[in-house]
Design a protein around this motif. Structure first.
Motif, mmCIF file in Angstrom:
data_model
loop_
_atom_site.group_PDB
_atom_site.id
_atom_site.type_symbol
_atom_site.label_atom_id
_atom_site.label_comp_id
_atom_site.label_asym_id
_atom_site.label_seq_id
_atom_site.Cartn_x
_atom_site.Cartn_y
_atom_site.Cartn_z
ATOM 1 N N UNK A 166 -18.923 -11.335 -20.557
ATOM 2 C CA UNK A 166 -18.332 -11.293 -21.900
ATOM 3 C C UNK A 166 -17.915 -12.683 -22.371
ATOM 4 N N UNK A 167 -17.844 -13.639 -21.457
ATOM 5 C CA UNK A 167 -17.530 -15.007 -21.868
ATOM 6 C C UNK A 167 -18.742 -15.687 -22.502
ATOM 7 N N UNK A 168 -19.917 -15.074 -22.344
ATOM 8 C CA UNK A 168 -21.154 -15.527 -22.980
ATOM 9 C C UNK A 168 -21.464 -17.007 -22.681
ATOM 10 N N UNK A 194 -31.433 -15.930 -35.825
ATOM 11 C CA UNK A 194 -31.214 -16.869 -34.737
ATOM 12 C C UNK A 194 -29.746 -16.791 -34.320
ATOM 13 N N UNK A 195 -29.490 -16.957 -33.041
ATOM 14 C CA UNK A 195 -28.139 -16.784 -32.503
ATOM 15 C C UNK A 195 -27.574 -18.138 -32.087
ATOM 16 N N UNK A 196 -26.444 -18.484 -32.664
ATOM 17 C CA UNK A 196 -25.701 -19.682 -32.278
ATOM 18 C C UNK A 196 -24.673 -19.242 -31.238
ATOM 19 N N UNK A 197 -24.967 -19.507 -29.970
ATOM 20 C CA UNK A 197 -24.143 -18.997 -28.877
ATOM 21 C C UNK A 197 -22.709 -19.514 -28.973
ATOM 22 N N UNK A 207 -16.864 -5.258 -27.023
ATOM 23 C CA UNK A 207 -17.183 -4.570 -28.280
ATOM 24 C C UNK A 207 -17.451 -5.566 -29.396
ATOM 25 N N UNK A 208 -16.817 -6.745 -29.344
ATOM 26 C CA UNK A 208 -17.132 -7.787 -30.322
ATOM 27 C C UNK A 208 -18.580 -8.227 -30.169
ATOM 28 N N UNK A 209 -19.020 -8.415 -28.923
ATOM 29 C CA UNK A 209 -20.412 -8.807 -28.676
ATOM 30 C C UNK A 209 -21.374 -7.681 -29.038
ATOM 31 N N UNK A 210 -20.983 -6.453 -28.733
ATOM 32 C CA UNK A 210 -21.840 -5.309 -29.061
ATOM 33 C C UNK A 210 -22.015 -5.185 -30.566
ATOM 34 N N UNK A 211 -20.942 -5.424 -31.315
ATOM 35 C CA UNK A 211 -21.038 -5.348 -32.780
ATOM 36 C C UNK A 211 -22.024 -6.377 -33.312
ATOM 37 N N UNK A 212 -22.011 -7.583 -32.741
ATOM 38 C CA UNK A 212 -22.959 -8.614 -33.161
ATOM 39 C C UNK A 212 -24.379 -8.214 -32.775
ATOM 40 N N UNK A 252 -20.895 -17.665 -31.724
ATOM 41 C CA UNK A 252 -20.675 -16.282 -31.309
ATOM 42 C C UNK A 252 -19.540 -16.209 -30.301
ATOM 43 N N UNK A 253 -19.530 -17.135 -29.348
ATOM 44 C CA UNK A 253 -18.451 -17.171 -28.357
ATOM 45 C C UNK A 253 -17.105 -17.428 -29.042
ATOM 46 N N UNK A 254 -17.101 -18.330 -30.020
ATOM 47 C CA UNK A 254 -15.864 -18.643 -30.746
ATOM 48 C C UNK A 254 -15.359 -17.422 -31.514
ATOM 49 N N UNK A 255 -16.280 -16.654 -32.114
ATOM 50 C CA UNK A 255 -15.889 -15.428 -32.809
ATOM 51 C C UNK A 255 -15.247 -14.450 -31.846
ATOM 52 N N UNK A 256 -15.887 -14.247 -30.704
ATOM 53 C CA UNK A 256 -15.354 -13.328 -29.703
ATOM 54 C C UNK A 256 -13.983 -13.782 -29.232
#
Length: 482
Positions: free
Chosen positions: A167-169, A78-81, A52-57, A84-88
């Protein structure tokens, strides 16, 4: 081997187990919680919460891409993977840490290791920091479910992902093939599509999201087409070829094989109950042919000292169901008269748009002996939905024509996962269509759609055309009370 003694022991610290342990402690029981991995189980660590964290992004990226239509001009996002992973990961860390704090604050002792029954009132726990014999007059097993693998697509964490890797992206692949068009496959597949991947979905059955209202599924499919997600239904995944040019998934559709080139494969064909290593059969716990432990309405197994909750106790495999069952089992152990007594269990799917349901569908109502009446209201006619530019979907309610009793609801559209709570509450309270229709809803809001749908079922819709032969609310209620 040291021996520890408790009033109750819970095995598995997912949404069912950690809740059960807290409730036992609240009720005055000296409680232990046994977990071999991280607190929070699948849900908190690599299921509900990180997805859901990834879905929200992904939703945020979507909003930014469509903002120009509403007068907001911005560069292409632009997406900083890594960020984004650190946020999740931070989201997961915070919630897992919160569970640990709650267990400690309630006096629950957490034992890190794998538990196995050696008697109906004893288990052995083996962990990195020691081994213990743990004895108690009552146990709750809440070890959940594990991901299903299919031949030829064994998880390797590199080419073939399970939901855990997804989900580990690890990256955003150029082309992702998703095997399985159910909840997990479509939630994660559509997320990667919004993050920039080309996505292909392969589903063995004739419909995506099997078991969901087909009319709601069509709204989701329309959204997938708009994102250029390729969908193959009635398709079998035959094998994975690894060549110098990359990967290719071989599928069979209508008796013909074709190859789909890709960078990664996500296998999401479902979950199965996980009782591995517990020794339940050795102590006499009855397990059904599909691997689910047989329980009564108090979640007690065939062995009186052992209870079982969550995915292992049977479908639907839902985190909130597991939590409720954990509370019931804990209260039963503490001597309370708690049983499985809910009217309906809500479910939510976090696709785009979201889908949620509770209670009976029209077909299920008819099979249950009701004469169903349906009310429907589209978000395209709702002021708030138009104002936020999310008009796909509808609210559909099912009632009994004779009595006017509300029987169920399906919602597909913006914030469906939140909106379903009102319908669930209405069902638990035994509400009639009239009750929801007469409840004043704040304007302009999304929940007005549920009120409008109930009005439509009664033939009293204001913002939609009415259809004939609806139940007369006063006569229906009088008949029900007679």
């Amino acid at each position: 081997m040291d021996t520890k003694t408790f009033d109750a022991v819970v095995i598995g610290a997912g949404p069912g187990g950690y809740v059960a342990a807290i409730r036992l402690a609240q009720l005055g029981k000296k409680t232990a919680l046994v977990e071999k991995e991280s607190l929070g189980g699948v849900c908190l660590n690599w299921g509900c919460i990180p997805s859901k964290a990834l879905i929200a992004v992904a939703n945020l990226v979507d909003e930014m891409r469509g903002a120009a239509d509403r007068g907001i001009i911005a560069d292409q996002p632009r997406i900083d993977v890594e960020k984004l992973r650190a946020f999740k990961n931070e989201v997961v860390k915070k919630l897992v840490g919160g569970v640990g704090t709650l267990e400690k604050g309630n006096g629950v002792e957490v034992l890190r290791g794998a538990g196995r029954f050696v008697a109906p009132n004893a288990i052995e726990v083996k962990g990195e920091k020691g081994e213990w014999r743990v004895e108690a007059p009552a146990f709750i097993v809440a070890t959940g479910a594990r991901t299903i693998q299919i031949p030829g697509f064994e998880f390797d964490g590199k080419d073939v992902w399970s939901a855990r890797e997804a989900v580990d992206l690890p990256e955003i692949p150029k082309h992702l093939v998703v095997i399985g068009g159910g909840i997990i496959g479509l939630e994660l597949g559509s997320t990667y599509a919004r993050l920039g991947s080309k996505v292909t979905v392969v589903e063995a059955l004739p419909q995506l999201l099997t078991g969901i209202d087909p009319e709601a599924v069509r709204v989701v499919q329309k959204n997938l087409r708009q994102r250029e997600v390729a969908v193959h239904v009635s398709a079998k995944a035959k094998g994975l070829d690894r060549g110098k040019d990359g990967l290719a998934v071989r599928i069979e559709v209508d008796g013909k094989e074709q190859a789909i080139p890709c960078d990664k494969v996500l296998v999401a064909v479902g979950m199965r109950p996980d009782a591995s290593g517990l020794g339940l059969d050795a102590v006499g716990v009855k397990i059904g042919p599909k691997g689910f432990v047989e329980v009564n309405e108090r979640y007690q197994t065939s062995v009186p000292s052992i209870y079982c909750v969550g995915d292992l106790s049977g479908p639907p495999l839902l985190a909130h169901k597991a939590s409720k069952e954990g509370e019931i089992a804990a209260e039963a152990i503490a001597g309370k008269k708690s049983v499985r007594d809910w009217v309906a269990m809500p479910a939510a799917i976090f696709t785009e748009p979201e889908v949620a349901s509770v209670g009976l569908s029209e077909e299920e109502a008819r099979k249950a002996g009701y004469e169903p009446v349906v009310g429907k209201f589209g978000f395209g006619a709702l002021g708030r939905a138009i104002a936020i530019d999310h008009t796909d979907g509808f609210v559909k309610v099912v009632g009994d024509k004779g009595s006017g009793l509300l029987l169920g609801a399906t919602i597909v559209g913006p914030e469906a996962s939140d909106l379903i709570a009102e319908a669930a509450l209405a069902l638990e309270m035994g509400a009639y269509l009239e009750d929801v229709a007469l409840t004043v809803h704040a304007h302009p809001t999304l929940p007005e759609a549920l009120m409008e749908a109930c009005k439509a079922a009664l033939g009293e819709a204001i913002h939609a055309l009415n259809r004939p032969e609806r139940p007369r609310k006063a006569d229906a209620r009088a008949a029900a009370q007679a």
